[in-house]
Design an enzyme around this catalytic site. Structure first.
Site, PDB file in Angstrom:
ATOM      1  N   HIS A  17       0.838  -1.200   0.000  1.00 50.22           N
ATOM      2  CA  HIS A  17       0.000   0.000   0.000  1.00 50.22           C
ATOM      3  C   HIS A  17       0.879   1.258   0.000  1.00 50.22           C
ATOM      4  O   HIS A  17       0.610   2.218  -0.718  1.00 50.22           O
ATOM      5  CB  HIS A  17      -0.882   0.058   1.258  1.00 50.22           C
ATOM      6  CG  HIS A  17      -1.895  -1.043   1.385  1.00 50.22           C
ATOM      7  ND1 HIS A  17      -2.015  -1.826   2.502  1.00 50.22           N
ATOM      8  CD2 HIS A  17      -2.848  -1.490   0.525  1.00 50.22           C
ATOM      9  CE1 HIS A  17      -3.008  -2.692   2.339  1.00 50.22           C
ATOM     10  NE2 HIS A  17      -3.517  -2.524   1.148  1.00 50.22           N
ATOM     11  N   LYS A  41     -18.211  -6.181   7.242  1.00 47.41           N
ATOM     12  CA  LYS A  41     -17.026  -7.030   7.125  1.00 47.41           C
ATOM     13  C   LYS A  41     -16.258  -6.961   8.445  1.00 47.41           C
ATOM     14  O   LYS A  41     -15.964  -5.863   8.929  1.00 47.41           O
ATOM     15  CB  LYS A  41     -16.151  -6.460   5.992  1.00 47.41           C
ATOM     16  CG  LYS A  41     -15.380  -7.502   5.204  1.00 47.41           C
ATOM     17  CD  LYS A  41     -14.823  -6.858   3.946  1.00 47.41           C
ATOM     18  CE  LYS A  41     -13.385  -7.228   3.719  1.00 47.41           C
ATOM     19  NZ  LYS A  41     -12.797  -6.524   2.587  1.00 47.41           N
ATOM     20  N   ARG A  90      -2.234  -6.075  -8.346  1.00 45.77           N
ATOM     21  CA  ARG A  90      -1.158  -7.030  -8.113  1.00 45.77           C
ATOM     22  C   ARG A  90      -1.103  -8.054  -9.240  1.00 45.77           C
ATOM     23  O   ARG A  90      -0.369  -7.904 -10.186  1.00 45.77           O
ATOM     24  CB  ARG A  90      -1.358  -7.750  -6.771  1.00 45.77           C
ATOM     25  CG  ARG A  90      -0.824  -6.969  -5.602  1.00 45.77           C
ATOM     26  CD  ARG A  90      -1.388  -7.463  -4.318  1.00 45.77           C
ATOM     27  NE  ARG A  90      -2.835  -7.303  -4.302  1.00 45.77           N
ATOM     28  CZ  ARG A  90      -3.587  -7.437  -3.221  1.00 45.77           C
ATOM     29  NH1 ARG A  90      -3.036  -7.758  -2.089  1.00 45.77           N
ATOM     30  NH2 ARG A  90      -4.882  -7.250  -3.276  1.00 45.77           N
ATOM     31  N   SER A 128      -2.815  -7.739   3.007  1.00 45.75           N
ATOM     32  CA  SER A 128      -3.106  -7.587   4.438  1.00 45.75           C
ATOM     33  C   SER A 128      -3.507  -8.932   5.037  1.00 45.75           C
ATOM     34  O   SER A 128      -3.190  -9.234   6.194  1.00 45.75           O
ATOM     35  CB  SER A 128      -4.243  -6.581   4.653  1.00 45.75           C
ATOM     36  OG  SER A 128      -3.884  -5.325   4.159  1.00 45.75           O
TER      37      SER A 128
END
Ligand code: ADP
Length: 168
Positions: A17, A41, A90, A128
Site C-alpha cells: 500500500h 465485514k 497485483r 493484508s
C-alpha cells in the site's frame, strides 16, 4: 489541482500500500488515503486504528491526508469532489474484480474514473490477509509492514488471545 482518493480496507497497511501511496502522491496534487469502514465485514482493526496507522506511515509525505468513509465510494467521491480513484493491481486475480468495480463506479458516477497503478514486483505477493495470517501464528511480519504497524498487529493478537482464553 487534481485530487485523488486511494480507498481500501488497509487492515493493516502494508509496504505494498505504502508503495502505491508514495507513487500516487507524485502523480497528483493531493492524495487522500481513505479507510473503508465496512460494518458488514469483520476487520482486525477498527477504522480509527487503521486511520492512525496510516497517519503515522504517511506523516512525511506532504500532500497526503488520511480519512475514513462508509457507504458507497461514489457518494464519497461526489461529496469531496475527487478527480480520480486510485487502486493498486497485483496479479491477474485482482484485475477481474477491480475492473468490475471501476466500471460499476463509473456507471454510477461518470466523474469517478479509476487509475490503476501496477504493484512494484517486490510487493506483488503481499496482502493484508497474509500479514494477519502470519502474525496470528507469531511469525515475522517485519518484511511486510513498518515496525510501528507490526507492533500494533502483535499487540492486537495478544489482546485477542487473552480475551479468547479468558474464562467467565
Ligand atoms: P480492499 O480494498 O480490496 O479490501 P486492500 O485494503 O488490501 O483491499 O487494498 C486496497 C488497494 O490496494 C487495492 O486496490 C489493492 O489491490 C491494493 N493493494 C493491496 N496490496 C497491494 C500490494 N502489495 N501492491 C499493490 N497494491 C496493493
Amino acid at each position: 489541482m487534481t485530487s485523488a482518493i486511494y480507498p481500501g480496507s488497509f487492515d493493516p497497511v502494508t509496504f505494498g500500500h505504502i508503495d502505491i501511496i508514495k507513487r500516487a502522491s507524485k502523480l497528483f496534487d493531493s492524495l487522500t488515503v481513505s479507510v473503508l469502514d465496512n460494518k458488514a465485514k469483520s476487520a482486525l482493526f477498527s477504522a480509527d486504528d487503521r486511520v492512525k496507522m496510516l497517519e503515522e506511515v504517511c506523516a512525511d509525505i506532504p500532500n497526503v491526508t488520511v480519512d475514513s468513509f462508509s457507504g458507497l465510494l461514489v457518494d464519497y467521491v461526489r461529496k469531496n469532489n475527487f478527480d480520480v480513484v486510485i487502486r493498486g493491481l497485483r496479479a491477474i486475480t485482482d484485475f477481474e474484480y477491480e475492473l468490475q468495480m471501476a466500471q460499476t463506479n463509473r456507471k454510477l458516477l461518470l466523474q469517478a474514473d479509476t487509475v490503476f497503478l501496477t504493484t512494484s514486483l517486490e510487493y506483488a505477493y503481499l496482502s493484508s490477509t497474509t500479514v494477519r495470517e502470519v502474525a496470528a501464528f507469531g511469525g515475522d511480519i517485519s518484511l511486510f509492514v513498518p515496525d510501528s504497524v507490526a507492533e500494533r498487529v502483535y499487540k492486537k493478537y495478544r489482546e485477542n488471545g487473552e480475551q479468547n482464553g479468558r474464562k467467565d
